[in-house]
Design a protein around this motif. Structure first.
Motif, PDB file in Angstrom:
ATOM      1  N   GLY A  84      -7.341  -1.350 -20.728  1.00 37.47           N
ATOM      2  CA  GLY A  84      -8.746  -1.975 -20.622  1.00 37.47           C
ATOM      3  C   GLY A  84      -9.075  -2.500 -21.739  1.00 37.47           C
ATOM      4  O   GLY A  84      -9.804  -3.736 -21.952  1.00 37.47           O
TER       5      GLY A  84
ATOM      6  N   SER B 145      -3.043   5.263 -21.177  1.00 35.34           N
ATOM      7  CA  SER B 145      -2.561   4.025 -20.726  1.00 35.34           C
ATOM      8  C   SER B 145      -3.832   3.009 -20.146  1.00 35.34           C
ATOM      9  O   SER B 145      -3.899   1.862 -20.346  1.00 35.34           O
ATOM     10  CB  SER B 145      -1.378   4.198 -19.893  1.00 35.34           C
ATOM     11  OG  SER B 145      -0.414   4.922 -20.064  1.00 35.34           O
ATOM     12  N   LEU B 146      -4.357   3.690 -19.267  1.00 36.45           N
ATOM     13  CA  LEU B 146      -5.691   2.832 -18.901  1.00 36.45           C
ATOM     14  C   LEU B 146      -6.673   2.438 -19.769  1.00 36.45           C
ATOM     15  O   LEU B 146      -7.154   1.360 -19.963  1.00 36.45           O
ATOM     16  CB  LEU B 146      -6.287   3.725 -17.644  1.00 36.45           C
ATOM     17  CG  LEU B 146      -5.634   4.069 -16.593  1.00 36.45           C
ATOM     18  CD1 LEU B 146      -6.366   5.028 -15.461  1.00 36.45           C
ATOM     19  CD2 LEU B 146      -5.219   2.759 -15.631  1.00 36.45           C
ATOM     20  N   ARG B 147      -6.846   3.565 -20.720  1.00 36.60           N
ATOM     21  CA  ARG B 147      -7.857   3.007 -21.922  1.00 36.60           C
ATOM     22  C   ARG B 147      -7.282   1.880 -22.812  1.00 36.60           C
ATOM     23  O   ARG B 147      -8.072   0.724 -22.950  1.00 36.60           O
ATOM     24  CB  ARG B 147      -8.183   4.150 -22.882  1.00 36.60           C
ATOM     25  CG  ARG B 147      -9.017   5.070 -22.249  1.00 36.60           C
ATOM     26  CD  ARG B 147      -9.624   6.166 -23.294  1.00 36.60           C
ATOM     27  NE  ARG B 147      -8.246   6.757 -23.896  1.00 36.60           N
ATOM     28  CZ  ARG B 147      -7.677   7.904 -23.541  1.00 36.60           C
ATOM     29  NH1 ARG B 147      -8.212   8.519 -22.432  1.00 36.60           N
ATOM     30  NH2 ARG B 147      -6.884   8.457 -24.545  1.00 36.60           N
TER      31      ARG B 147
END
Length: 343
Positions: free
Chosen positions: A38, A33-35
């Motif tokens: 981003g 999710s963070l990738r």
């Protein structure tokens, strides 16, 4: 760990919470999710910068265009001040960025209509033919590719393999605007089965959707045929055939699942590309979507509209690719980029 050490750890304030928190942060879905978040933010930043630079880098003075022919220098100066073009470039960018965050992309130079309202009016037409095209591509290309691979397994029916490769290569090599023009000539002008332009009836969907889907359907069917041929040579497929499970059951249960990842990945990329291809298709068929809107804006040098539509199309393409990645991660956790853990 000895009994005293266990007791000591249990008495340490926040020890369990910290362990649970670090375990949560190491979960593959969190990293995934963070990738993706981003990547979305980076794409948004790049699109905002690129669309902002459209006006300063295009030759000519937008204020002169907005003021119209025969405008006096005083009128041009007034228009320039109204558009904020007399402000420093950094101030203009900050104003533009804050407006985008508020879904306020300015007003059209030509009609005076809010760009956001114009986009919301045209977007459903583009989404209609793009989504319908991708559904038809999957419904046609996957069964067609699998069928050809099954019928030509082991060097059988070479004529079918050669004919399939020739026809799909020929259709895909023809530019979309040529395909669209041929469809109009044959089915609208000659046979009069469908309207040549506009979006007044459901029949109006047929020709632009066909023009948009033919090329991608050929590409995906060729790739599905190749992937299916490779899967059919696997040992587990030979075992399934030895168990006499039946052709339909073997292909549906053991062959098709191995094609999902490749097919969905390509479909997402093609759908994202179709948003750009819709510009040409909508122009040929006078389809009132974002494609025709940006063409008209370019011809009229309506820079706020150009900015807004390019920004929306770019964000939609990014969101489509992220959505495909999400679906693939749900289907196969290995696509998360890490190993799965029990939590």
């Amino acid at each position: 760990m000895t009994a005293p050490s266990i007791a000591e750890a249990s008495r340490t304030p926040g020890a369990g919470a910290g362990s649970a928190g670090s375990r949560y942060l190491r979960h593959p879905w969190v990293g995934f999710s963070l990738r993706r978040l981003g990547g979305l933010l980076l794409s948004f930043a790049v699109l905002v910068i690129v669309t902002f630079l459209i006006v300063p880098l295009i030759p000519g003075d937008p204020a002169v265009i907005a003021a119209g022919e025969g405008a006096s220098p005083a009128q041009i100066a007034t228009v320039r001040a109204e558009l904020g073009l007399d402000l420093p470039l950094l101030t203009q960018f900050l104003n533009y960025f804050s407006g985008v965050l508020r879904l306020d992309m300015g007003a059209s130079f030509i009609s005076g209509e809010a760009v956001s309202a114009l986009i919301f009016t045209r977007f459903p037409f583009t989404a209609e033919i793009a989504l319908l095209a991708i559904v038809l591509v999957l419904a046609i290309a996957v069964p067609l590719g699998m069928t050809v691979a099954i019928l030509t397994r082991g060097g059988r029916n070479r004529w079918l393999d050669a004919g399939f490769n020739f026809v799909t290569s020929l259709i895909y090599s023809v530019p979309q605007y040529v395909v669209a023009t041929l469809l109009v000539v044959v089915f609208a002008v000659t046979l009069r089965w469908f309207p040549a332009a506009g979006a007044a009836t459901l029949n109006s969907l047929v020709l632009p959707t066909a023009a948009l889907m033919l090329g991608p359907a050929c590409v995906i069917s060729r790739i599905v045929r190749r992937e299916t041929a490779a899967v059919l040579e696997k040992d587990y497929i030979r075992t399934a055939r030895g168990w006499r499970l039946g052709v339909l059951r073997t292909n549906a249960r053991y062959v098709l699942p191995n094609l999902v990842t490749t097919t969905l990945t390509l479909s997402g990329l093609i759908l994202a590309a179709q948003l750009g291809g819709a510009v040409v298709i909508e122009t040929v068929f006078a389809w009132p979507g974002l494609g025709q809107g940006i063409v008209n804006a370019i011809l009229q040098r309506d820079y706020p509209v150009i900015r807004g539509i390019i920004l929306v199309l770019g964000l939609l393409a990014t969101l489509i690719i992220i959505l495909v990645d999400l679906i693939l991660a749900i289907i196969d956790p290995r696509n998360l980029g890490g190993t799965t853990h029990d939590v």
